[in-house]
Every structure is written in structure tokens, then in C-alpha cells.
Design a protein around this motif. Structure first.
Motif, PDB file in Angstrom:
ATOM      1  N   GLY A 156    -101.335  42.655  36.626  1.00  0.00           N
ATOM      2  CA  GLY A 156    -102.530  43.366  37.042  1.00  0.00           C
ATOM      3  C   GLY A 156    -102.645  44.749  36.629  1.00  0.00           C
ATOM      4  O   GLY A 156    -101.866  45.165  35.586  1.00  0.00           O
ATOM      5  N   LEU A 157    -103.628  45.346  37.178  1.00  0.00           N
ATOM      6  CA  LEU A 157    -104.036  46.702  36.622  1.00  0.00           C
ATOM      7  C   LEU A 157    -103.896  46.856  35.245  1.00  0.00           C
ATOM      8  O   LEU A 157    -103.815  47.723  34.378  1.00  0.00           O
ATOM      9  CB  LEU A 157    -102.978  47.865  37.266  1.00  0.00           C
ATOM     10  N   ALA A 192     -95.579  48.997  44.825  1.00  0.00           N
ATOM     11  CA  ALA A 192     -96.675  48.125  44.768  1.00  0.00           C
ATOM     12  C   ALA A 192     -97.234  47.934  43.321  1.00  0.00           C
ATOM     13  O   ALA A 192     -97.777  47.161  42.936  1.00  0.00           O
ATOM     14  CB  ALA A 192     -97.894  48.535  45.696  1.00  0.00           C
ATOM     15  N   TYR A 193     -97.244  49.206  42.623  1.00  0.00           N
ATOM     16  CA  TYR A 193     -97.950  49.430  41.541  1.00  0.00           C
ATOM     17  C   TYR A 193     -97.015  48.733  40.381  1.00  0.00           C
ATOM     18  O   TYR A 193     -97.524  47.968  39.552  1.00  0.00           O
ATOM     19  CB  TYR A 193     -98.015  50.794  41.004  1.00  0.00           C
ATOM     20  N   THR A 194     -95.577  48.814  40.503  1.00  0.00           N
ATOM     21  CA  THR A 194     -94.726  48.137  39.829  1.00  0.00           C
ATOM     22  C   THR A 194     -94.848  46.580  39.788  1.00  0.00           C
ATOM     23  O   THR A 194     -94.973  45.826  39.053  1.00  0.00           O
ATOM     24  CB  THR A 194     -93.131  48.596  40.107  1.00  0.00           C
ATOM     25  N   GLU A 195     -95.014  46.198  41.026  1.00  0.00           N
ATOM     26  CA  GLU A 195     -94.985  44.656  41.096  1.00  0.00           C
ATOM     27  C   GLU A 195     -96.344  44.321  40.441  1.00  0.00           C
ATOM     28  O   GLU A 195     -96.521  43.106  40.097  1.00  0.00           O
ATOM     29  CB  GLU A 195     -95.060  44.383  42.920  1.00  0.00           C
ATOM     30  N   SER A 196     -97.607  44.973  40.724  1.00  0.00           N
ATOM     31  CA  SER A 196     -98.874  44.382  40.117  1.00  0.00           C
ATOM     32  C   SER A 196     -98.832  44.436  38.790  1.00  0.00           C
ATOM     33  O   SER A 196     -99.348  43.460  38.231  1.00  0.00           O
ATOM     34  CB  SER A 196    -100.058  45.456  40.411  1.00  0.00           C
ATOM     35  N   LEU A 197     -97.805  45.124  38.041  1.00  0.00           N
ATOM     36  CA  LEU A 197     -97.572  45.318  36.773  1.00  0.00           C
ATOM     37  C   LEU A 197     -96.853  43.990  36.208  1.00  0.00           C
ATOM     38  O   LEU A 197     -97.525  43.295  35.288  1.00  0.00           O
ATOM     39  CB  LEU A 197     -96.898  46.314  36.093  1.00  0.00           C
ATOM     40  N   SER A 198     -95.920  43.383  37.042  1.00  0.00           N
ATOM     41  CA  SER A 198     -95.347  42.407  36.581  1.00  0.00           C
ATOM     42  C   SER A 198     -95.931  41.017  37.072  1.00  0.00           C
ATOM     43  O   SER A 198     -95.818  40.091  36.339  1.00  0.00           O
ATOM     44  CB  SER A 198     -93.902  42.171  37.490  1.00  0.00           C
ATOM     45  N   ARG A 199     -96.989  41.207  37.695  1.00  0.00           N
ATOM     46  CA  ARG A 199     -97.933  39.912  38.082  1.00  0.00           C
ATOM     47  C   ARG A 199     -99.118  40.194  37.048  1.00  0.00           C
ATOM     48  O   ARG A 199    -100.168  39.486  36.930  1.00  0.00           O
ATOM     49  CB  ARG A 199     -98.707  39.968  39.586  1.00  0.00           C
ATOM     50  N   CYS A 207     -94.333  54.483  38.170  1.00  0.00           N
ATOM     51  CA  CYS A 207     -95.697  54.744  38.542  1.00  0.00           C
ATOM     52  C   CYS A 207     -96.557  55.843  37.867  1.00  0.00           C
ATOM     53  O   CYS A 207     -95.587  56.092  36.650  1.00  0.00           O
ATOM     54  CB  CYS A 207     -95.177  55.555  39.999  1.00  0.00           C
TER      55      CYS A 207
END
Length: 138
Positions: free
Chosen positions: A137-138, A128-135, A107
Motif C-alpha cells: 500500500g501507500l 500501521a504505515y509499516t504494515e501498509s508498506l508490507s501489503r 515512518c
């Protein structure tokens, strides 16, 4: 009747095992659902809401280049099937530990601070932030 004699989360230097910080089971602050939330960061990056009053235990990420986190189970009761000791080498820990497996998240300080005071809300925002990184995102 306890499942373990002791559990802890510690931060150490990898090559030397020098101790930096540790939170033992009896020191952990549990939220209203009985979960503990451990946050580790450089002292300068500690979120203002990463405090015991919010059921968050914070540890400094030590000064060593090769650091690691250690989650220990000591002297598990033989009936505690989800103990770390029961995870065979090569087996995904979730298959044995189930809900006792720690759930990590990466985070940013601003995400933690904007999530409010509840540990569960902070953790959800960080997951949610961690999962966005694996996809990607961000």
C-alpha cells in the motif's frame, strides 16, 4: 534483583563501529505503560514531537553510508530468560524474547507529527504505515 545490568540502543558505523549516538536504559524516557520509544532520523527530518516530554528518545542517523542500530543487553541475570543472550543462532528472537523484543516501525515525518504527542499513538500510526508498506500500500 535487576534483569540486566544495562541495556542500550546505539547507532554506529558498520565497518568501523564508530559511535554516532546512544541512549542507555537510565537515559530512556518511559511512557505511562513503561515502554520506551526510540526514533532515529536525519537531523533535518526530526519530527517536532520526537521529544523527551512525549516519552520519545531521538537519535541522529549518522553521516556514514553503512550505519546500523545496536540493541544491547549487558550482564543479564541468569533468571532473565528473555535476554538477548538466550536466543540461539537461527531461532526467531520473538520465540525467546517475547514482549522484550523491540518492535520496529518505519515512518514518515508527517505521520509522526500528525499522530499527536503520545508515544503510543505515534508508534501505532507508524506500525500501521509499516504494515501498509508490507501489503504493497501507500
Amino acid at each position: 534483583d535487576e534483569q540486566l545490568r544495562y541495556w542500550s540502543v546505539c547507532q554506529n558505523d558498520l565497518p568501523t563501529q564508530r559511535y554516532v549516538g546512544c541512549v542507555a536504559d537510565y537515559q530512556a524516557h518511559l511512557d505511562e505503560q513503561g515502554y520506551f520509544t526510540m526514533m532515529v532520523s536525519d537531523a533535518a527530518d526530526r519530527p517536532t514531537n520526537a521529544v523527551a516530554e512525549n516519552a520519545i528518545d531521538w537519535m541522529p542517523w549518522g553521516p556514514y553510508v553503512d550505519a546500523l542500530l545496536i540493541y544491547r543487553h549487558m550482564l543479564p541475570d541468569t533468571r532473565f530468560e528473555q535476554a538477548i543472550h538466550n536466543v540461539p543462532q537461527g531461532t526467531p528472537p520473538i520465540e525467546v524474547m517475547g514482549g522484550y523484543l523491540p518492535q520496529p516501525a518505519y515512518c514518515l515525518r508527517e505521520i509522526v507529527e500528525s499522530a499527536g504527542p503520545r508515544a503510543a499513538d505515534i508508534f501505532a500510526a507508524c506500525r500501521a504505515y509499516t504494515e501498509s508498506l508490507s501489503r504493497g500500500g501507500l
